[in-house]
Design a protein around this motif. Sequence first.
Motif, PDB file in Angstrom:
ATOM      1  N   TRP A 121       0.813  -1.207   0.000  1.00 24.12           N
ATOM      2  CA  TRP A 121       0.000   0.000   0.000  1.00 24.12           C
ATOM      3  C   TRP A 121       0.852   1.265   0.000  1.00 24.12           C
ATOM      4  O   TRP A 121       0.385   2.325   0.299  1.00 24.12           O
ATOM      5  CB  TRP A 121      -0.904   0.006   1.221  1.00 24.12           C
ATOM      6  CG  TRP A 121      -0.180  -0.366   2.473  1.00 24.12           C
ATOM      7  CD1 TRP A 121       0.084  -1.631   2.910  1.00 24.12           C
ATOM      8  CD2 TRP A 121       0.412   0.521   3.416  1.00 24.12           C
ATOM      9  NE1 TRP A 121       0.799  -1.575   4.069  1.00 24.12           N
ATOM     10  CE2 TRP A 121       1.014  -0.275   4.408  1.00 24.12           C
ATOM     11  CE3 TRP A 121       0.495   1.912   3.519  1.00 24.12           C
ATOM     12  CZ2 TRP A 121       1.697   0.281   5.498  1.00 24.12           C
ATOM     13  CZ3 TRP A 121       1.170   2.458   4.596  1.00 24.12           C
ATOM     14  CH2 TRP A 121       1.758   1.647   5.574  1.00 24.12           C
ATOM     15  N   MET A 122       2.116   1.153  -0.340  1.00 23.98           N
ATOM     16  CA  MET A 122       2.959   2.343  -0.305  1.00 23.98           C
ATOM     17  C   MET A 122       3.903   2.376  -1.498  1.00 23.98           C
ATOM     18  O   MET A 122       4.248   1.348  -2.061  1.00 23.98           O
ATOM     19  CB  MET A 122       3.810   2.371   0.968  1.00 23.98           C
ATOM     20  CG  MET A 122       3.018   2.579   2.227  1.00 23.98           C
ATOM     21  SD  MET A 122       4.070   2.588   3.705  1.00 23.98           S
ATOM     22  CE  MET A 122       4.766   4.241   3.634  1.00 23.98           C
ATOM     23  N   LEU A 154      -1.643   1.130  -4.796  1.00 22.44           N
ATOM     24  CA  LEU A 154      -2.216   2.373  -4.257  1.00 22.44           C
ATOM     25  C   LEU A 154      -3.282   2.044  -3.204  1.00 22.44           C
ATOM     26  O   LEU A 154      -4.061   1.111  -3.371  1.00 22.44           O
ATOM     27  CB  LEU A 154      -2.819   3.222  -5.386  1.00 22.44           C
ATOM     28  CG  LEU A 154      -1.807   3.834  -6.350  1.00 22.44           C
ATOM     29  CD1 LEU A 154      -2.530   4.636  -7.438  1.00 22.44           C
ATOM     30  CD2 LEU A 154      -0.803   4.725  -5.632  1.00 22.44           C
ATOM     31  N   PRO A 155      -3.293   2.821  -2.137  1.00 23.99           N
ATOM     32  CA  PRO A 155      -4.138   2.470  -0.984  1.00 23.99           C
ATOM     33  C   PRO A 155      -5.577   2.958  -1.098  1.00 23.99           C
ATOM     34  O   PRO A 155      -6.044   3.752  -0.281  1.00 23.99           O
ATOM     35  CB  PRO A 155      -3.404   3.159   0.170  1.00 23.99           C
ATOM     36  CG  PRO A 155      -2.809   4.382  -0.467  1.00 23.99           C
ATOM     37  CD  PRO A 155      -2.413   3.965  -1.861  1.00 23.99           C
ATOM     38  N   GLY A 176      -9.330   3.138  -0.508  1.00 22.57           N
ATOM     39  CA  GLY A 176     -10.047   2.808   0.720  1.00 22.57           C
ATOM     40  C   GLY A 176     -11.028   1.669   0.521  1.00 22.57           C
ATOM     41  O   GLY A 176     -11.152   1.105  -0.577  1.00 22.57           O
ATOM     42  N   LEU A 189      -9.810   7.117  -3.570  1.00 23.26           N
ATOM     43  CA  LEU A 189      -8.729   7.951  -3.035  1.00 23.26           C
ATOM     44  C   LEU A 189      -9.136   9.414  -3.194  1.00 23.26           C
ATOM     45  O   LEU A 189      -9.766   9.767  -4.189  1.00 23.26           O
ATOM     46  CB  LEU A 189      -7.440   7.768  -3.848  1.00 23.26           C
ATOM     47  CG  LEU A 189      -6.577   6.532  -3.644  1.00 23.26           C
ATOM     48  CD1 LEU A 189      -5.385   6.607  -4.585  1.00 23.26           C
ATOM     49  CD2 LEU A 189      -6.127   6.423  -2.205  1.00 23.26           C
ATOM     50  N   ASP A 246       2.955   8.543   0.390  1.00 25.47           N
ATOM     51  CA  ASP A 246       2.288   7.275   0.652  1.00 25.47           C
ATOM     52  C   ASP A 246       1.414   6.844  -0.522  1.00 25.47           C
ATOM     53  O   ASP A 246       0.707   5.840  -0.424  1.00 25.47           O
ATOM     54  CB  ASP A 246       1.406   7.378   1.905  1.00 25.47           C
ATOM     55  CG  ASP A 246       2.236   7.571   3.166  1.00 25.47           C
ATOM     56  OD1 ASP A 246       3.415   7.191   3.157  1.00 25.47           O
ATOM     57  OD2 ASP A 246       1.683   8.086   4.143  1.00 25.47           O
ATOM     58  N   ASP A 259      -1.186   8.093  -1.417  1.00 26.81           N
ATOM     59  CA  ASP A 259      -2.579   8.057  -0.976  1.00 26.81           C
ATOM     60  C   ASP A 259      -3.416   9.215  -1.482  1.00 26.81           C
ATOM     61  O   ASP A 259      -4.559   9.377  -1.048  1.00 26.81           O
ATOM     62  CB  ASP A 259      -2.662   7.964   0.546  1.00 26.81           C
ATOM     63  CG  ASP A 259      -1.896   9.087   1.224  1.00 26.81           C
ATOM     64  OD1 ASP A 259      -1.327   9.941   0.502  1.00 26.81           O
ATOM     65  OD2 ASP A 259      -1.858   9.105   2.456  1.00 26.81           O
ATOM     66  N   ALA A 260      -2.870  10.003  -2.398  1.00 24.54           N
ATOM     67  CA  ALA A 260      -3.656  11.126  -2.910  1.00 24.54           C
ATOM     68  C   ALA A 260      -3.038  11.612  -4.215  1.00 24.54           C
ATOM     69  O   ALA A 260      -2.008  12.281  -4.188  1.00 24.54           O
ATOM     70  CB  ALA A 260      -3.678  12.270  -1.895  1.00 24.54           C
ATOM     71  N   HIS A 291      -2.567   8.633  11.417  1.00 19.68           N
ATOM     72  CA  HIS A 291      -3.068   7.260  11.332  1.00 19.68           C
ATOM     73  C   HIS A 291      -2.096   6.286  11.988  1.00 19.68           C
ATOM     74  O   HIS A 291      -2.473   5.440  12.773  1.00 19.68           O
ATOM     75  CB  HIS A 291      -3.212   6.837   9.863  1.00 19.68           C
ATOM     76  CG  HIS A 291      -4.535   7.177   9.284  1.00 19.68           C
ATOM     77  ND1 HIS A 291      -5.713   6.652   9.740  1.00 19.68           N
ATOM     78  CD2 HIS A 291      -4.875   7.993   8.265  1.00 19.68           C
ATOM     79  CE1 HIS A 291      -6.715   7.124   9.020  1.00 19.68           C
ATOM     80  NE2 HIS A 291      -6.238   7.947   8.120  1.00 19.68           N
TER      81      HIS A 291
END
Lengths: 150, 150
Positions: A11-12, A34-35, A37, A42, A105, A107-108, B79
């Motif tokens: 996830w990173m 990619l993380p 949700g 994302l 991360d 994450d965006a 987190h």
Amino acid sequence: MIQALPQLKPWMIDPAELLPVGARLPWERVFDGLPFGRDGLLPALGQQYASGEVLMLAWMNRAALRETLATRHVCYWSHSRARLWRKGETSGHAQHLREMRLGCDGDAPLLLVEQTGPAYHTGRASCFYNAVRGDRVQVISSALQRSGHD
Amino acid sequence: MIQALPQLKPWMIDPAELLPVGARLPWERVFDGLPFGRDGLLPALGQQYASGEVLMLAWMNRAALRETLATRHVCYWSHSRARLWRKGETSGHAQHLREMRLGCDGDAPLLLVEQTGPAYHTGRASCFYNAVRGDRVQVISSALQRSGHD
């Protein structure tokens, strides 16, 4: 220079953390990790390429991200309509993708775009027109025109 | 000029949509209606006040948002540590809040900050140092220094 990825976390994109400028990772593996949700989304950030103005924060699922990269026209996921939201599909005010960047991360996605016309359906250039000032929230830019509701 | 809010949706600051510049809403009511997720969090965006550079996307819960406005020092929710994350508490690289703005749905605070030192613990000014280019993800800024891990 393509780096080996012996310990890519699922996830990173953490291995990029200490890589020098120019180092590269394979997109498909980064994409697979990619993380997204539990809802498959994302947060994605639209920023005006030339001015740096933050236009909007919206959401992307995997399909929206794929389509955006393939077409260079930004496609988000619309919560309210529960479907892909091709920016400008009703208003004509599309966002042309200049570059997609990922945070540390992954994450965006940060989308550097050329926005044709206003980002927001009231005609404001940016969605972020409410400033918190003391005990009030103040409107800081004008609604210039009505456009299509996207 | 403070507006009546006869139909404030519980999760939107929608009434501001068509208000003129200078119109104001009461912060406490807007705050009460912010659409924190089931995890109690909102995505929050840190942007360098002077340059417009997007520094990071992190998360805030209600306490982090309250503290940030009260102290003008940005506090996120971590987190990984499952606690409030006062930016700079270990690195010394704090973010001083110049202005908080809210998007049209109130679903993402935009924090205009003065970042002292790098935003990111590898010494990069911004977290968004990975650019998607063709089938690769490329590192586009240098890790200049190591600093505290926040």
